[in-house]
Design a protein around this motif. Sequence first.
Motif, short mmCIF file in Angstrom:
data_model
loop_
_atom_site.label_atom_id
_atom_site.label_comp_id
_atom_site.label_asym_id
_atom_site.label_seq_id
_atom_site.Cartn_x
_atom_site.Cartn_y
_atom_site.Cartn_z
N HIS A 1 -9.04 -7.64 -4.94
CA HIS A 1 -9.59 -6.34 -4.57
C HIS A 1 -10.78 -6.50 -3.65
O HIS A 1 -11.89 -6.75 -4.08
CB HIS A 1 -9.99 -5.57 -5.82
CG HIS A 1 -10.53 -4.21 -5.53
ND1 HIS A 1 -9.72 -3.14 -5.26
CD2 HIS A 1 -11.79 -3.76 -5.40
CE1 HIS A 1 -10.46 -2.08 -5.01
NE2 HIS A 1 -11.73 -2.42 -5.08
N PHE A 2 -10.53 -6.40 -2.40
CA PHE A 2 -11.63 -6.40 -1.44
C PHE A 2 -11.75 -4.99 -0.89
O PHE A 2 -10.74 -4.35 -0.60
CB PHE A 2 -11.35 -7.39 -0.31
CG PHE A 2 -11.41 -8.81 -0.78
CD1 PHE A 2 -12.60 -9.51 -0.78
CD2 PHE A 2 -10.28 -9.43 -1.28
CE1 PHE A 2 -12.66 -10.81 -1.25
CE2 PHE A 2 -10.33 -10.73 -1.75
CZ PHE A 2 -11.53 -11.42 -1.72
N HIS B 1 -16.79 -9.68 2.86
CA HIS B 1 -16.27 -9.43 4.22
C HIS B 1 -17.11 -8.38 4.96
O HIS B 1 -17.00 -8.24 6.17
CB HIS B 1 -14.81 -9.00 4.17
CG HIS B 1 -14.62 -7.69 3.47
ND1 HIS B 1 -14.64 -7.56 2.10
CD2 HIS B 1 -14.44 -6.45 3.96
CE1 HIS B 1 -14.48 -6.29 1.79
NE2 HIS B 1 -14.36 -5.59 2.89
N GLN B 2 -17.89 -7.61 4.21
CA GLN B 2 -18.74 -6.60 4.86
C GLN B 2 -20.10 -7.16 5.28
O GLN B 2 -20.85 -6.50 6.00
CB GLN B 2 -18.99 -5.41 3.92
CG GLN B 2 -17.76 -4.61 3.61
CD GLN B 2 -18.02 -3.53 2.56
OE1 GLN B 2 -19.11 -3.42 2.03
NE2 GLN B 2 -17.00 -2.75 2.26
N HIS C 1 -11.79 -16.07 1.36
CA HIS C 1 -11.81 -15.99 -0.11
C HIS C 1 -11.96 -17.39 -0.72
O HIS C 1 -11.21 -17.76 -1.62
CB HIS C 1 -10.56 -15.30 -0.64
CG HIS C 1 -10.30 -13.98 0.02
ND1 HIS C 1 -9.11 -13.31 -0.07
CD2 HIS C 1 -11.08 -13.20 0.81
CE1 HIS C 1 -9.17 -12.19 0.62
NE2 HIS C 1 -10.36 -12.10 1.16
N TRP D 1 -18.49 -11.16 -4.26
CA TRP D 1 -17.13 -11.62 -3.97
C TRP D 1 -16.32 -10.52 -3.25
O TRP D 1 -15.67 -10.76 -2.25
CB TRP D 1 -16.44 -12.04 -5.27
CG TRP D 1 -14.98 -12.37 -5.13
CD1 TRP D 1 -13.93 -11.54 -5.43
CD2 TRP D 1 -14.40 -13.58 -4.63
NE1 TRP D 1 -12.74 -12.17 -5.15
CE2 TRP D 1 -13.00 -13.43 -4.67
CE3 TRP D 1 -14.94 -14.79 -4.18
CZ2 TRP D 1 -12.12 -14.43 -4.26
CZ3 TRP D 1 -14.07 -15.79 -3.76
CH2 TRP D 1 -12.68 -15.61 -3.81
N ARG D 2 -16.38 -9.31 -3.80
CA ARG D 2 -15.55 -8.22 -3.25
C ARG D 2 -16.03 -7.74 -1.89
O ARG D 2 -15.25 -7.30 -1.07
CB ARG D 2 -15.55 -7.03 -4.22
CG ARG D 2 -14.66 -7.22 -5.43
CD ARG D 2 -14.48 -5.94 -6.21
NE ARG D 2 -15.69 -5.50 -6.89
CZ ARG D 2 -16.44 -4.49 -6.50
NH1 ARG D 2 -16.12 -3.77 -5.44
NH2 ARG D 2 -17.54 -4.17 -7.19
N LYS D 3 -17.36 -7.79 -1.67
CA LYS D 3 -17.89 -7.20 -0.44
C LYS D 3 -18.29 -8.22 0.62
O LYS D 3 -18.87 -7.85 1.65
CB LYS D 3 -19.08 -6.30 -0.76
CG LYS D 3 -18.70 -5.08 -1.57
CD LYS D 3 -19.76 -4.01 -1.49
CE LYS D 3 -19.23 -2.69 -2.02
NZ LYS D 3 -20.22 -1.62 -1.92
#
Lengths: 234, 206
Positions: free
Chosen positions: A86-87, B86-87, B40, B82-84
Amino acid sequence: MTSIKHHPRDDLLFAYASGKCTPDVNLIISTHLHYCKRCRDIVAMAEEVGGEILQNHTDHSANTVTDDDFEQFWQSKIENSAAHNHFNHGSADHDTIAVSKNIPSRLNKSPLEKHLQRVEHKVRHRSFFSFSERVLPKTDEHSRVSLMNIKAGTKMPSHKHDGGCEMTLVLSGGYQDEFGTYNAGDFVIMDNKTLHSPSVFEDEACECLVVNMSQLKMAGRFGFLLDPFFKLIY
Amino acid sequence: MTALRASKTVRTTSDQKAKDDRVKYNELYSGLITEIGQNHDKDAYKRVFKEFYPRVKSYLASLGIDHEKLDDIAQDVMTTIWRKAHQYDVSKAAPVTWIFTIARNRYIDACIRKKNHNFTEQDASYFMVEFEDPDVSYSRLNNQEIIQDMLKKLPETQLELVKMAYFKDYSHREISEIMGWPLGTVKSRLRVALQKMKKLLGHNIL
């Protein structure tokens, strides 16, 4: 384009940047930031100070992470959970919803617009002779947030804000009172002692985001705003 | 005279070394976060986790987060990284500043849930701005050393006051009791401290 003359005070911007404000105050400050480069820079600076303070939290001898600790965390919180794949790519919620619910177009993608989209079905509309109001659902029992649209040329009778304090952010149009002239992006705090009689500019309706905070709240966490100097900010 | 000049040179060299180290440190961790965002990469994430988890946890503890919730919230900060990842944009913030804003947002969420059980929004911190600001023309990465310098020059009492008011768990009233100053003095000294910070930064940032 008019330049912004009335800003939140530095201590309020620092309180925002460090996470010490309530949601309603965060909403009005972040909306002001959409208009104001000066305050964005101060908030960025405060966040950098926060980063430096976080960096210097090195007294963590008891908290050293071993490879096993990490593996355990990895397996329970990342690998075997939704987070693994979940990205938060893009902003899907934005693409599917029609933009700007009657707010100035410059507020597209602002926290205010996102908030209005989320709570749209809970907004109460009220109309009066010279103004209309959209009351947003409460996030806090001691404060009230609304969007006000006041007709061009409206002269409001002299009043004060008995309940506590009132924060106003002009979204479009503008008004003047005994203390100054306020245009789009200007942020004003009025305390509970000051009388003022605002007059909306003759040529354009005035749209404002207004947060009212009760006296109880003022005496608590936001007591720091209540002092003789805060009547007019800058 | 020669000795004085020599000692000055030594100090300048060690200052310069500290700055160079900091630049390398920022480059290392911004590179690792970028690697997490793009590929990732678990190994990159492990290094970021080991470096920042203890800091995040210690910082959240100093904000007064209850002991039993501390691990949960600190871990939540780490999963958000981890989730963000890429931002994360290296031109807008140093790694630690970016992580600070994530920790701050999770702290806001935790405070809201604690105070207001009726709060139904999933994520109270969505009121905070996440900028995609095209105006930012300089590298925020290098700002971190300017901030570091400024904090070193700030008188100790002022630094402590700013920390207590904004980066620890004290109300103005509590500060007034601890410092033995009237409440009005706390407010005015805090304002003076913020002015001093801006003055020390001069046109470097603002």
